[in-house]
Write a protein that holds these residues in place. Structure first.
Motif, mmCIF file in Angstrom:
data_model
loop_
_atom_site.group_PDB
_atom_site.id
_atom_site.type_symbol
_atom_site.label_atom_id
_atom_site.label_comp_id
_atom_site.label_asym_id
_atom_site.label_seq_id
_atom_site.Cartn_x
_atom_site.Cartn_y
_atom_site.Cartn_z
ATOM 1 N N SER A 1 0.833 -1.201 0.000
ATOM 2 C CA SER A 1 0.000 0.000 0.000
ATOM 3 C C SER A 1 0.870 1.253 0.000
ATOM 4 O O SER A 1 2.050 1.212 0.359
ATOM 5 C CB SER A 1 -0.911 0.006 1.233
ATOM 6 O OG SER A 1 -0.145 -0.039 2.423
ATOM 7 N N GLN A 2 0.278 2.368 -0.371
ATOM 8 C CA GLN A 2 1.012 3.614 -0.481
ATOM 9 C C GLN A 2 1.571 4.060 0.867
ATOM 10 O O GLN A 2 2.695 4.566 0.954
ATOM 11 C CB GLN A 2 0.107 4.717 -1.050
ATOM 12 C CG GLN A 2 0.838 5.995 -1.437
ATOM 13 C CD GLN A 2 1.873 5.757 -2.528
ATOM 14 O OE1 GLN A 2 1.647 4.979 -3.442
ATOM 15 N NE2 GLN A 2 3.002 6.431 -2.423
ATOM 16 N N GLU A 3 0.794 3.837 1.941
ATOM 17 C CA GLU A 3 1.266 4.272 3.269
ATOM 18 C C GLU A 3 2.345 3.352 3.817
ATOM 19 O O GLU A 3 2.952 3.662 4.850
ATOM 20 C CB GLU A 3 0.093 4.347 4.254
ATOM 21 C CG GLU A 3 -0.614 3.019 4.499
ATOM 22 C CD GLU A 3 -1.765 2.774 3.548
ATOM 23 O OE1 GLU A 3 -2.613 1.913 3.856
ATOM 24 O OE2 GLU A 3 -1.808 3.455 2.497
ATOM 25 N N SER A 4 2.594 2.228 3.136
ATOM 26 C CA SER A 4 3.630 1.295 3.585
ATOM 27 C C SER A 4 4.873 1.360 2.708
ATOM 28 O O SER A 4 5.705 0.473 2.740
ATOM 29 C CB SER A 4 3.089 -0.139 3.593
ATOM 30 O OG SER A 4 2.027 -0.256 4.517
ATOM 31 N N ARG A 5 4.999 2.411 1.937
ATOM 32 C CA ARG A 5 6.189 2.616 1.103
ATOM 33 C C ARG A 5 6.643 4.056 1.239
ATOM 34 O O ARG A 5 5.853 4.991 1.079
ATOM 35 C CB ARG A 5 5.896 2.289 -0.360
ATOM 36 C CG ARG A 5 7.026 2.702 -1.294
ATOM 37 C CD ARG A 5 6.786 2.276 -2.722
ATOM 38 N NE ARG A 5 7.828 2.784 -3.603
ATOM 39 C CZ ARG A 5 8.033 2.348 -4.824
ATOM 40 N NH1 ARG A 5 7.283 1.381 -5.323
ATOM 41 N NH2 ARG A 5 8.989 2.853 -5.573
ATOM 42 N N GLU B 1 9.552 6.499 -0.349
ATOM 43 C CA GLU B 1 10.591 6.641 -1.369
ATOM 44 C C GLU B 1 11.404 7.898 -1.080
ATOM 45 O O GLU B 1 10.859 9.009 -1.045
ATOM 46 C CB GLU B 1 9.963 6.705 -2.762
ATOM 47 C CG GLU B 1 10.992 6.658 -3.871
ATOM 48 C CD GLU B 1 10.364 6.407 -5.229
ATOM 49 O OE1 GLU B 1 11.094 6.456 -6.238
ATOM 50 O OE2 GLU B 1 9.139 6.143 -5.284
#
Length: 576
Positions: free
Chosen positions: A288-292, A294
């Motif tokens: 998910s986005q909240e778990s990445r 960058e």
């Protein structure tokens, strides 16, 4: 909603600094110098573990394990410790003074990481922190590991490192994590040792996935192990530092599969470069986005670099040996700091290398001038970080007598091949000059801004500068250089009965020179040490005999010779 983390300051003094080691003494028994009044213990076959039930764990009924078979041969704890890699821990002596976030920097990333770990309602139980070389991934994970150690919620850590033969493979990963869990998770010690006692050859005849499931997942899900009230953190840094891409894939796939089974009690924080084979595994699991997170050259990153540089320059400026005509005047000017921030392009390794270079010289102002004004017409094809390495290397070479410069190049190849510690004080024997022992030590000292105290490179980007530069340069390493160093080092290894594997595993990257073939032909008859491929293939552990090796090299050499002969014939035809 994220839960409130329990701070180490709220824990009684008697329990502080005991959770990370499980309150165990050197002999594996409870250390009676500590007060465990708020915990409870169970006794099973003379192995005790402390339960911090009210602080971090739910109360589970005591579970008595069955009696394992009588041990024959090595004890389970010895089998486990033989397979662990102590240098992979976040606080290991091998890592020296590890990189960590400078105060008041990376606040947004650290806050996002902490919030995710503490969130019991998180959908994803692993987080991927990614970014290209030198953006500060290891520093962030080190800082978070120390934070959760302070909260007594750090379960285990493994920091991979390409320059270490024990930390650039997954062969010791499961044992290392399991050994740390014995000290950080109540009840895990008895279960892990019991499982090893039931299968003493688990590290020899079981697959990586089977080892992980048996010693880690099944242990943490065991009825005797109480579930933590607040999530515990497992930190894994530098997956891209594993030399085998197949091992990278297997490690991630195994961990991500188990994360759903262990969560939300255990969270996995993983860092790596966004290489295709790694990103592909995460994509398969639908991260998910909240778990990445960058890391890139953003406004926040540039602001953090500015804070780091200003604080570092202030420290240098205030040093007693700093020579300044105007001590009260700001140094350097703000435009110089802005120029360095721009050059860094989001890479903290650039900024930290600049500071280490300045601090290594008696004239930090002169060092800064070299960096700021050192560009020439040939520099345009270099990346800024590569050009910084080139400036530093050229300075080291200029300070070395011409007749000894060959030693610098051999030393760089030894650094690339991770041989500095293996060769040690015998490195000077590779050349006839009697003064070479001091020369080598002097060269290593001059390379301090790039190297660590143990003779290994500080950052993978330096090795990429040597073998995959953004532009050709004098210090590039090729297969012929590797052949030369193997030919020089192998007699020393043979004479001193050293393990030849660190040398031989690079033979397939070497050119089949006559000197290399001759050296290998001089090796004693019989089997060679098992090899580990370093080219991205899985380590097979084959035993290769001298006949096969010499045959392979002879074929390669004949191919090279045939190619040269064909080229000469072509030139002769052109001349005719």
């Amino acid at each position: 909603m994220p839960i409130q983390s329990r701070s180490a300051n709220n824990v009684p003094d008697s329990q502080q600094n005991t959770f990370g080691s499980g309150g165990m003494g050197n002999n594996g028994t409870t250390n009676n110098n500590h007060d465990y009044s708020q915990g409870k213990t169970i006794d099973n076959s003379n192995n005790t573990a402390t339960y911090y039930g009210s602080s971090h764990y739910s109360h589970n009924p005591t579970y008595i394990l069955g009696t394992p078979p009588a041990p024959v041969g090595p004890q389970p704890i010895d089998i486990l410790r033989e397979r662990t890699c102590a240098g992979a821990a976040f606080d290991s002596a091998e890592r020296g003074e590890p990189p960590r976030c400078h105060p008041d920097t990376r606040m947004a990333v650290l806050s996002a990481g902490s919030s995710w770990v503490d969130n019991l309602n998180a959908i994803c139980f692993f987080m991927w922190i990614t970014g290209w070389a030198g953006v500060g991934k290891s520093a962030i994970l080190q800082t978070l590991a120390e934070e959760y150690r302070g909260k007594m919620r750090l379960a285990a850590t493994f920091f991979f490192f390409q320059a270490s033969n024990n930390r650039n493979t997954t062969s010791r990963f499961v044992a290392t994590i399991a050994e740390q869990l014995m000290h950080s998770v109540p009840g895990a010690r008895e279960i892990i040792l019991h499982k090893i006692a039931n299968n003493p050859t688990i590290f020899l005849d079981k697959s990586f996935s089977s080892q992980w499931q048996t010693l880690v997942v099944d242990t943490l899900c065991h009825p005797a192990v109480p579930r933590p009230i607040a999530p515990m953190l497992i930190v894994i840094d530098g997956v891209d530092e594993i030399t085998s891409r197949e091992e990278q894939h297997l490690l991630l796939q195994t961990i991500l599969n188990s994360a759903q089974q262990l969560g939300p009690s255990y969270k996995f924080l993983i860092a790596s470069r966004p290489e295709q084979q790694i990103a592909g595994v995460f994509a398969t699991f639908g991260i998910s986005q909240e778990s990445r997170i960058e890391l890139a050259d953003s406004d926040d990153t540039r602001a953090d670099l500015r804070v780091f540089l200003q604080a570092s320059f202030s420290r240098i400026h205030q040093a007693p040996n700093f020579q300044s005509t105007s001590p009260t005047q700001a140094w350097p000017e703000q435009n110089v700091i802005e120029l360095l921030v721009k050059k860094a392009s989001g890479q903290f390794v650039y900024a930290s290398t600049v500071i280490r270079f300045m601090e290594s010289l008696d004239d930090p102002q002169g060092a800064l001038e070299i960096i700021i004004k050192g560009r020439d017409v040939h520099a345009e094809s270099f990346k800024e970080l590569d050009y910084l390495y080139l400036l530093l290397m050229e300075r080291v070479e200029r300070s070395t007598q011409k007749k000894h410069q060959h030693l610098l190049h051999h030393l760089l190849v030894c650094i690339y091949m991770h041989l500095v510690r293996e060769v040690g004080d015998e490195l000077h024997l590779l050349h006839p000059e009697k003064s070479n022992e001091n020369l080598v030590k002097n060269l290593l000292r001059k390379l301090n801004p790039i190297l660590g105290t143990n003779g290994e490179y500080c950052h993978k980007s330096f090795i990429e500068f040597l073998i995959q530069p953004s532009a050709p340069h004098l210090f590039s390493i090729n297969s012929w250089h590797i052949s030369g160093v193997i030919s020089l080092c192998l007699p020393v290894f043979l004479e001193n009965n050293k393990d030849k594997t660190p040398l031989l595993c690079f033979v397939e990257r070497a050119s089949p020179t006559p000197d290399l073939v001759f050296c290998l032909n001089e090796m004693p008859e019989g089997k060679l040490s098992s090899w580990d491929y370093k080219d991205g293939c899985k380590a097979k552990g084959y035993l290769w005999d001298n006949q096969w090796l010499l045959g392979w090299l002879g074929y390669q050499f004949s191919m090279v010779g045939r190619g040269l002969l064909e080229r000469v014939e072509q030139l002769e035809k052109v001349e005719e």
